[in-house]
Scaffold this motif. Structure first.
Motif, PDB file in Angstrom:
ATOM      1  N   VAL A  43     -20.841  32.520  10.581  1.00  0.00           N
ATOM      2  CA  VAL A  43     -21.853  31.642  10.008  1.00  0.00           C
ATOM      3  C   VAL A  43     -23.148  31.783  10.814  1.00  0.00           C
ATOM      4  O   VAL A  43     -23.135  31.668  12.045  1.00  0.00           O
ATOM      5  N   SER A  44     -24.251  32.047  10.129  1.00  0.00           N
ATOM      6  CA  SER A  44     -25.554  32.137  10.787  1.00  0.00           C
ATOM      7  C   SER A  44     -26.425  30.971  10.326  1.00  0.00           C
ATOM      8  O   SER A  44     -26.256  30.455   9.220  1.00  0.00           O
ATOM      9  N   CYS A  45     -27.355  30.583  11.169  1.00  0.00           N
ATOM     10  CA  CYS A  45     -28.270  29.488  10.854  1.00  0.00           C
ATOM     11  C   CYS A  45     -29.695  29.914  11.180  1.00  0.00           C
ATOM     12  O   CYS A  45     -29.921  30.720  12.084  1.00  0.00           O
ATOM     13  N   LYS A  46     -30.642  29.355  10.439  1.00  0.00           N
ATOM     14  CA  LYS A  46     -32.063  29.578  10.723  1.00  0.00           C
ATOM     15  C   LYS A  46     -32.740  28.217  10.795  1.00  0.00           C
ATOM     16  O   LYS A  46     -32.574  27.393   9.895  1.00  0.00           O
ATOM     17  N   ILE A  47     -33.481  27.989  11.856  1.00  0.00           N
ATOM     18  CA  ILE A  47     -34.099  26.689  12.082  1.00  0.00           C
ATOM     19  C   ILE A  47     -35.575  26.840  12.393  1.00  0.00           C
ATOM     20  O   ILE A  47     -36.044  27.922  12.760  1.00  0.00           O
ATOM     21  N   ARG A  48     -36.304  25.741  12.228  1.00  0.00           N
ATOM     22  CA  ARG A  48     -37.647  25.603  12.782  1.00  0.00           C
ATOM     23  C   ARG A  48     -37.551  24.727  14.029  1.00  0.00           C
ATOM     24  O   ARG A  48     -36.521  24.092  14.283  1.00  0.00           O
ATOM     25  N   ILE A  49     -38.610  24.718  14.808  1.00  0.00           N
ATOM     26  CA  ILE A  49     -38.592  23.958  16.045  1.00  0.00           C
ATOM     27  C   ILE A  49     -39.105  22.541  15.817  1.00  0.00           C
ATOM     28  O   ILE A  49     -39.814  22.266  14.849  1.00  0.00           O
ATOM     29  N   PHE A  50     -38.720  21.641  16.712  1.00  0.00           N
ATOM     30  CA  PHE A  50     -39.267  20.294  16.736  1.00  0.00           C
ATOM     31  C   PHE A  50     -40.533  20.287  17.613  1.00  0.00           C
ATOM     32  O   PHE A  50     -40.706  21.160  18.473  1.00  0.00           O
ATOM     33  N   PRO A  51     -41.425  19.316  17.429  1.00  0.00           N
ATOM     34  CA  PRO A  51     -42.587  19.202  18.316  1.00  0.00           C
ATOM     35  C   PRO A  51     -42.171  19.043  19.773  1.00  0.00           C
ATOM     36  O   PRO A  51     -42.856  19.521  20.683  1.00  0.00           O
TER      37      PRO A  51
ATOM     38  N   ILE B 278     -24.948  32.472  22.015  1.00  0.00           N
ATOM     39  CA  ILE B 278     -24.884  33.294  20.809  1.00  0.00           C
ATOM     40  C   ILE B 278     -26.176  34.097  20.654  1.00  0.00           C
ATOM     41  O   ILE B 278     -27.207  33.753  21.242  1.00  0.00           O
ATOM     42  N   PRO B 279     -26.169  35.185  19.872  1.00  0.00           N
ATOM     43  CA  PRO B 279     -27.387  35.961  19.643  1.00  0.00           C
ATOM     44  C   PRO B 279     -28.463  35.126  18.965  1.00  0.00           C
ATOM     45  O   PRO B 279     -28.168  34.275  18.117  1.00  0.00           O
ATOM     46  N   VAL B 280     -29.711  35.387  19.343  1.00  0.00           N
ATOM     47  CA  VAL B 280     -30.858  34.659  18.794  1.00  0.00           C
ATOM     48  C   VAL B 280     -31.859  35.654  18.215  1.00  0.00           C
ATOM     49  O   VAL B 280     -32.188  36.666  18.857  1.00  0.00           O
ATOM     50  N   LEU B 281     -32.341  35.366  17.012  1.00  0.00           N
ATOM     51  CA  LEU B 281     -33.392  36.149  16.376  1.00  0.00           C
ATOM     52  C   LEU B 281     -34.681  35.337  16.403  1.00  0.00           C
ATOM     53  O   LEU B 281     -34.667  34.139  16.147  1.00  0.00           O
ATOM     54  N   ALA B 282     -35.788  35.996  16.703  1.00  0.00           N
ATOM     55  CA  ALA B 282     -37.092  35.328  16.766  1.00  0.00           C
ATOM     56  C   ALA B 282     -37.853  35.566  15.481  1.00  0.00           C
ATOM     57  O   ALA B 282     -37.881  36.674  14.948  1.00  0.00           O
TER      58      ALA B 282
ATOM     59  N   PHE C 213     -51.322  28.663  12.192  1.00  0.00           N
ATOM     60  CA  PHE C 213     -50.508  28.204  13.319  1.00  0.00           C
ATOM     61  C   PHE C 213     -49.738  29.371  13.924  1.00  0.00           C
ATOM     62  O   PHE C 213     -48.958  30.027  13.237  1.00  0.00           O
ATOM     63  N   ARG C 214     -49.964  29.624  15.194  1.00  0.00           N
ATOM     64  CA  ARG C 214     -49.218  30.654  15.891  1.00  0.00           C
ATOM     65  C   ARG C 214     -47.812  30.157  16.210  1.00  0.00           C
ATOM     66  O   ARG C 214     -47.618  29.000  16.577  1.00  0.00           O
ATOM     67  N   ALA C 215     -46.838  31.019  16.051  1.00  0.00           N
ATOM     68  CA  ALA C 215     -45.473  30.655  16.396  1.00  0.00           C
ATOM     69  C   ALA C 215     -45.346  30.507  17.908  1.00  0.00           C
ATOM     70  O   ALA C 215     -45.984  31.232  18.677  1.00  0.00           O
ATOM     71  N   ASN C 216     -44.514  29.578  18.312  1.00  0.00           N
ATOM     72  CA  ASN C 216     -44.319  29.272  19.726  1.00  0.00           C
ATOM     73  C   ASN C 216     -43.180  30.133  20.284  1.00  0.00           C
ATOM     74  O   ASN C 216     -42.009  29.761  20.203  1.00  0.00           O
ATOM     75  N   TRP C 217     -43.531  31.268  20.863  1.00  0.00           N
ATOM     76  CA  TRP C 217     -42.516  32.148  21.420  1.00  0.00           C
ATOM     77  C   TRP C 217     -41.855  31.548  22.650  1.00  0.00           C
ATOM     78  O   TRP C 217     -40.706  31.853  22.951  1.00  0.00           O
ATOM     79  N   GLU C 218     -42.583  30.696  23.369  1.00  0.00           N
ATOM     80  CA  GLU C 218     -42.000  30.055  24.550  1.00  0.00           C
ATOM     81  C   GLU C 218     -40.815  29.178  24.156  1.00  0.00           C
ATOM     82  O   GLU C 218     -39.813  29.107  24.865  1.00  0.00           O
ATOM     83  N   ALA C 219     -40.949  28.499  23.025  1.00  0.00           N
ATOM     84  CA  ALA C 219     -39.844  27.664  22.554  1.00  0.00           C
ATOM     85  C   ALA C 219     -38.638  28.520  22.186  1.00  0.00           C
ATOM     86  O   ALA C 219     -37.484  28.145  22.456  1.00  0.00           O
ATOM     87  N   ILE C 220     -38.898  29.674  21.568  1.00  0.00           N
ATOM     88  CA  ILE C 220     -37.801  30.578  21.213  1.00  0.00           C
ATOM     89  C   ILE C 220     -37.117  31.094  22.479  1.00  0.00           C
ATOM     90  O   ILE C 220     -35.883  31.173  22.554  1.00  0.00           O
ATOM     91  N   LYS C 221     -37.912  31.423  23.490  1.00  0.00           N
ATOM     92  CA  LYS C 221     -37.354  31.875  24.773  1.00  0.00           C
ATOM     93  C   LYS C 221     -36.465  30.796  25.385  1.00  0.00           C
ATOM     94  O   LYS C 221     -35.388  31.088  25.915  1.00  0.00           O
TER      95      LYS C 221
ATOM     96  N   VAL D 151     -34.582  31.553  14.971  1.00  0.00           N
ATOM     97  CA  VAL D 151     -35.493  30.460  15.296  1.00  0.00           C
ATOM     98  C   VAL D 151     -36.906  30.806  14.850  1.00  0.00           C
ATOM     99  O   VAL D 151     -37.499  31.774  15.331  1.00  0.00           O
ATOM    100  N   HIS D 152     -37.411  30.043  13.898  1.00  0.00           N
ATOM    101  CA  HIS D 152     -38.807  30.155  13.481  1.00  0.00           C
ATOM    102  C   HIS D 152     -39.624  29.288  14.432  1.00  0.00           C
ATOM    103  O   HIS D 152     -39.432  28.075  14.491  1.00  0.00           O
ATOM    104  N   GLY D 153     -40.535  29.900  15.150  1.00  0.00           N
ATOM    105  CA  GLY D 153     -41.256  29.209  16.206  1.00  0.00           C
ATOM    106  C   GLY D 153     -42.394  28.319  15.744  1.00  0.00           C
ATOM    107  O   GLY D 153     -43.419  28.216  16.423  1.00  0.00           O
ATOM    108  N   ARG D 154     -42.235  27.675  14.600  1.00  0.00           N
ATOM    109  CA  ARG D 154     -43.208  26.697  14.110  1.00  0.00           C
ATOM    110  C   ARG D 154     -42.458  25.455  13.654  1.00  0.00           C
ATOM    111  O   ARG D 154     -41.294  25.543  13.266  1.00  0.00           O
ATOM    112  N   THR D 155     -43.141  24.326  13.665  1.00  0.00           N
ATOM    113  CA  THR D 155     -42.532  23.111  13.133  1.00  0.00           C
ATOM    114  C   THR D 155     -42.535  23.183  11.615  1.00  0.00           C
ATOM    115  O   THR D 155     -43.229  24.020  11.017  1.00  0.00           O
ATOM    116  N   ARG D 156     -41.820  22.282  10.987  1.00  0.00           N
ATOM    117  CA  ARG D 156     -41.746  22.323   9.522  1.00  0.00           C
ATOM    118  C   ARG D 156     -43.078  21.937   8.886  1.00  0.00           C
ATOM    119  O   ARG D 156     -43.298  22.199   7.700  1.00  0.00           O
ATOM    120  N   ASP D 157     -43.974  21.300   9.643  1.00  0.00           N
ATOM    121  CA  ASP D 157     -45.293  20.937   9.124  1.00  0.00           C
ATOM    122  C   ASP D 157     -46.302  22.066   9.272  1.00  0.00           C
ATOM    123  O   ASP D 157     -47.387  22.014   8.689  1.00  0.00           O
TER     124      ASP D 157
END
Length: 225
Positions: free
Chosen positions: A22-30, A81-85, A65-73, A52-58
């Motif tokens: 099972v794989s999941c894809k999420i956005r980040i929280f503020p 588990i493996p993580v995709l950015a 809006f630039r994606a937050n790579w630091e949050a993905i890191k 992980v999509h490095g942007r909030t849902r808004d």
């Protein structure tokens, strides 16, 4: 994201009853800690691969809006588990930069890949109105030929017309900017056919629209841009 217990139960249900991962894809929280807790919750629920999509849902506009790579890191550092950015991947240099900065196991691209299907092959679109003198033929791809190849795949492996319409619009965006009348005809076409789309490409060629090239993303290609 407003009902994480429900999300957890869904992933657990799938992980416990399927014979495939099972794989999941999420956005980040503020708040970063909320994002990390979210990711660990999904891992504990049975998620085997997390994108992980490095942007909030808004933050819907990827150009604004630039994606937050630091949050993905940070996510990558707290799960096993493996993580995709996902986010800010517009050409192959972004791929390498993202992998290096985030430590992710891979990257995803959405709209940029629709505009340039050769992105992961190391090509980017040459600037309109600028030549690519000195480029070897092996370092060029004809955008029109890629579009025709895409349409042939669609004929062989049918997909909904709404998806074809959207993808063609992405691929022909610059052409439509130069020939808005052709874009209007395309938009007014209630029922698309492959014959109409092939004729559309030929029409643009007959109008003398300069076809952009995809150029190999080497130092030579970059200097030509």
């Amino acid at each position: 994201m407003d009902n994480l217990p429900l999300v957890k139960s869904l992933v657990e249900k799938l992980a416990n009853n399927l014979n495939v991962p099972v794989s999941c894809k999420i956005r980040i929280f503020p708040n970063l800690q909320d994002t990390l807790s979210y990711a660990k919750m999904l891992e504990d629920a049975g998620c085997s691969l997390l994108a992980v999509h490095g942007r909030t849902r808004d933050e819907k506009d990827g150009k604004k809006f630039r994606a937050n790579w630091e949050a993905i890191k940070a996510v990558r550092n707290v799960v096993r588990i493996p993580v995709l950015a996902n986010g800010n991947i517009r050409h192959i240099d972004d791929v390498h930069g993202c992998l290096e900065e985030t430590g992710a196991d891979g990257v995803l691209s959405a709209d940029p890949l629709l505009e340039n299907p050769a992105l992961f092959a190391g090509y980017r679109t040459a600037e309109w109105g600028l030549g690519v003198a000195g480029m070897k033929e092996d370092d060029k791809l004809d955008q029109a030929e890629l579009l025709i190849e895409y349409l042939r795949f669609c004929e062989r492996y049918p997909v909904p017309w709404r998806i074809i319409r959207s993808h063609v619009h992405k691929l022909l965006g610059e052409w439509f900017r130069i020939q808005p009348s052709v874009r209007e005809d395309f938009n007014k076409q209630y029922k698309l056919t492959f014959e109409f789309l092939y004729d559309l490409v030929n029409r643009l060629k007959e109008l003398g629209v300069r076809i952009p090239l995809y150029v190999k993303d080497t130092q030579q290609a970059v200097s030509a841009n």
